[in-house]
Design a protein around this motif. Structure first.
Motif, PDB file in Angstrom:
ATOM      1  N   CYS A 295       0.829  -1.205   0.000  1.00 25.64           N
ATOM      2  CA  CYS A 295       0.000   0.000   0.000  1.00 25.64           C
ATOM      3  C   CYS A 295       0.867   1.260   0.000  1.00 25.64           C
ATOM      4  O   CYS A 295       1.975   1.258   0.547  1.00 25.64           O
ATOM      5  CB  CYS A 295      -0.900   0.031   1.233  1.00 25.64           C
ATOM      6  SG  CYS A 295      -2.144  -1.274   1.321  1.00 25.64           S
ATOM      7  N   VAL A 296       0.339   2.317  -0.573  1.00 27.34           N
ATOM      8  CA  VAL A 296       0.926   3.643  -0.392  1.00 27.34           C
ATOM      9  C   VAL A 296       0.439   4.156   0.953  1.00 27.34           C
ATOM     10  O   VAL A 296      -0.770   4.237   1.190  1.00 27.34           O
ATOM     11  CB  VAL A 296       0.496   4.604  -1.516  1.00 27.34           C
ATOM     12  CG1 VAL A 296       0.964   6.022  -1.218  1.00 27.34           C
ATOM     13  CG2 VAL A 296       1.036   4.136  -2.859  1.00 27.34           C
ATOM     14  N   SER A 297       1.354   4.442   1.858  1.00 27.30           N
ATOM     15  CA  SER A 297       0.984   4.848   3.218  1.00 27.30           C
ATOM     16  C   SER A 297       1.186   6.344   3.429  1.00 27.30           C
ATOM     17  O   SER A 297       2.243   6.883   3.082  1.00 27.30           O
ATOM     18  CB  SER A 297       1.806   4.077   4.256  1.00 27.30           C
ATOM     19  OG  SER A 297       1.491   2.699   4.216  1.00 27.30           O
ATOM     20  N   VAL A 298       0.183   6.999   3.988  1.00 25.25           N
ATOM     21  CA  VAL A 298       0.294   8.399   4.394  1.00 25.25           C
ATOM     22  C   VAL A 298      -0.222   8.508   5.822  1.00 25.25           C
ATOM     23  O   VAL A 298      -1.086   7.737   6.247  1.00 25.25           O
ATOM     24  CB  VAL A 298      -0.498   9.347   3.469  1.00 25.25           C
ATOM     25  CG1 VAL A 298       0.061   9.327   2.061  1.00 25.25           C
ATOM     26  CG2 VAL A 298      -1.986   8.997   3.447  1.00 25.25           C
ATOM     27  N   GLN A 299       0.317   9.453   6.566  1.00 24.43           N
ATOM     28  CA  GLN A 299      -0.072   9.622   7.967  1.00 24.43           C
ATOM     29  C   GLN A 299      -0.456  11.069   8.223  1.00 24.43           C
ATOM     30  O   GLN A 299       0.265  11.989   7.830  1.00 24.43           O
ATOM     31  CB  GLN A 299       1.081   9.221   8.892  1.00 24.43           C
ATOM     32  CG  GLN A 299       0.734   9.329  10.373  1.00 24.43           C
ATOM     33  CD  GLN A 299       1.856   8.832  11.273  1.00 24.43           C
ATOM     34  OE1 GLN A 299       2.953   8.558  10.808  1.00 24.43           O
ATOM     35  NE2 GLN A 299       1.583   8.712  12.552  1.00 24.43           N
ATOM     36  N   THR A 300      -1.589  11.254   8.874  1.00 23.11           N
ATOM     37  CA  THR A 300      -2.023  12.610   9.210  1.00 23.11           C
ATOM     38  C   THR A 300      -1.094  13.203  10.257  1.00 23.11           C
ATOM     39  O   THR A 300      -0.559  12.492  11.106  1.00 23.11           O
ATOM     40  CB  THR A 300      -3.462  12.622   9.746  1.00 23.11           C
ATOM     41  OG1 THR A 300      -3.546  11.764  10.897  1.00 23.11           O
ATOM     42  CG2 THR A 300      -4.443  12.144   8.688  1.00 23.11           C
ATOM     43  N   ARG A 301      -0.902  14.505  10.184  1.00 19.79           N
ATOM     44  CA  ARG A 301      -0.040  15.226  11.124  1.00 19.79           C
ATOM     45  C   ARG A 301      -0.869  16.292  11.842  1.00 19.79           C
ATOM     46  O   ARG A 301      -1.934  16.700  11.354  1.00 19.79           O
ATOM     47  CB  ARG A 301       1.119  15.898  10.366  1.00 19.79           C
ATOM     48  CG  ARG A 301       1.959  14.948   9.524  1.00 19.79           C
ATOM     49  CD  ARG A 301       2.756  13.994  10.372  1.00 19.79           C
ATOM     50  NE  ARG A 301       3.591  13.109   9.552  1.00 19.79           N
ATOM     51  CZ  ARG A 301       4.277  12.087  10.038  1.00 19.79           C
ATOM     52  NH1 ARG A 301       4.237  11.813  11.333  1.00 19.79           N
ATOM     53  NH2 ARG A 301       5.001  11.314   9.232  1.00 19.79           N
ATOM     54  N   PRO A 302      -0.389  16.778  12.985  1.00 15.62           N
ATOM     55  CA  PRO A 302      -1.114  17.840  13.691  1.00 15.62           C
ATOM     56  C   PRO A 302      -1.310  19.074  12.805  1.00 15.62           C
ATOM     57  O   PRO A 302      -0.417  19.465  12.058  1.00 15.62           O
ATOM     58  CB  PRO A 302      -0.203  18.153  14.886  1.00 15.62           C
ATOM     59  CG  PRO A 302       0.570  16.897  15.106  1.00 15.62           C
ATOM     60  CD  PRO A 302       0.804  16.327  13.741  1.00 15.62           C
ATOM     61  N   VAL A 303      -2.486  19.647  12.898  1.00 13.90           N
ATOM     62  CA  VAL A 303      -2.799  20.873  12.159  1.00 13.90           C
ATOM     63  C   VAL A 303      -2.254  22.064  12.939  1.00 13.90           C
ATOM     64  O   VAL A 303      -2.247  22.060  14.178  1.00 13.90           O
ATOM     65  CB  VAL A 303      -4.330  21.000  11.961  1.00 13.90           C
ATOM     66  CG1 VAL A 303      -4.682  22.302  11.247  1.00 13.90           C
ATOM     67  CG2 VAL A 303      -4.859  19.792  11.179  1.00 13.90           C
TER      68      VAL A 303
END
Length: 329
Positions: free
Chosen positions: A161-169
């Motif tokens: 899978c292509v993995s992305v991770q959310t970061r703090p806004v």
């Protein structure tokens, strides 16, 4: 909702847009991050844009496909999640709702997109069944896995899978949204921003939801009176806390925030730096007789309670043990 309306996550949005521009969209994605961090919104906007009849990198919001996506009734955007009150996505569900239908071509769009909510809840055999589909997907098939715990996914799934991770806004972006768009009062916005630690979803819930306001009041009442509470008081508090079982991690986060205020006041002596500012006198008094070691121990107790909740230990037992531990001086 579309990409340009999302607050933060510019890197993930840019990556999605670039893949659309290059016509190099992957067949499988993992979007990870904590609850409320924007995973669902990112997946929805990506799917909506991919299916938009304009073929652009921004959903037009006007075509039939966009209207179907907005109504939640797009035939080629399929959501899969655990049944209510269950903490597992069994292999039967993955086979019936995804593996068994992937070979059916899209009804009206270029892609057939499956969005799995709570991917960490997939049983091991469910993940194995999904793996076979990810390894040999049809040209039109896309699977997007949303998860708070990517480490619970099989390494073979993660590798495909292509993995992305959310970061703090950014705090300024959250502030501008709460105050400028939702008209939240400044003091409530500041409290929500500090509590959320960059999680826009958490900040919005705390600032706009009456239930979350009640949750704050319950935590303040508990933490203000904890050293005077007897067993009857503790039982009553646990019974009230049960009303917020779905938000119990928020309950524990607010307790942690209380001890962070005590620590800040001990270190700086500056009341302007605490967030429960209307409880300054109580926080000052507790700061005077709680040592740094005791504050660390209490923070660790809250963290341990979170871990026990994740392990599905009995709620009442966890809370009773936690409150009794926090009472100790």
């Amino acid at each position: 909702m579309d990409f340009k309306q999302i607050i933060g996550h510019e890197d993930i949005i840019s990556r999605f847009i670039s893949s659309i521009e290059a016509d190099h969209v992957s067949h499988a994605y993992i979007i990870s991050g904590e609850e409320g961090s924007g995973r669902n919104t990112l997946a929805y906007c990506f799917a909506k844009t991919l299916q938009c009849e304009s073929g652009s990198t921004e959903a037009c919001g006007q075509c039939k496909s966009c209207k179907q996506a907005e109504s939640g009734n797009h035939p080629d955007i399929i959501y899969i999640e655990s049944e209510e009150d269950k903490n597992i996505i069994p292999v039967k569900q993955i086979r019936e709702e995804l593996v068994g239908t992937m070979d059916i071509k899209p009804y009206s769009s270029r892609y057939k997109i499956y969005i799995i909510k709570g991917g960490e809840k997939m049983a091991s055999d469910a993940q194995s069944a999904l793996l076979k589909t990810i390894e040999e997907p049809p040209e039109y098939g896309i699977v997007i896995i949303l998860t708070t715990q990517p480490e619970k996914l099989l390494p073979t799934i993660r590798s495909r899978c292509v993995s992305v991770q959310t970061r703090p806004v950014k705090e300024t972006d959250i502030h501008n949204y709460l105050v400028g768009t939702l008209n939240v009062p400044e003091d409530k916005a500041r409290f929500a921003i500090e509590y959320s630690q960059g999680n826009l979803g958490k900040a919005i819930k705390l600032a706009t939801n009456e239930e979350y306001e009640a949750l704050v009041h319950l935590v303040v009442d508990l933490m203000s009176n904890i050293f005077e509470m007897d067993m009857e008081d503790i039982t009553s508090t646990i019974q009230h806390a049960e009303n917020y079982k779905m938000n119990i991690n928020d309950f524990l986060d607010l307790m942690m925030m209380w001890y962070r205020d005590i620590l800040v006041l001990k270190v700086t002596g500056n009341p302007d730096k605490i967030h429960f500012n209307d409880q300054y006198t109580t926080i000052r008094d507790q700061a005077n007789y709680l040592s740094f070691n005791e504050l660390e121990a209490k923070s660790k107790a809250i963290t341990a309670a979170k871990e026990r909740l994740d392990a599905k230990a009995k709620f009442e037992d966890i809370m009773r043990l936690l409150i009794m531990t926090l009472k100790e001086v």
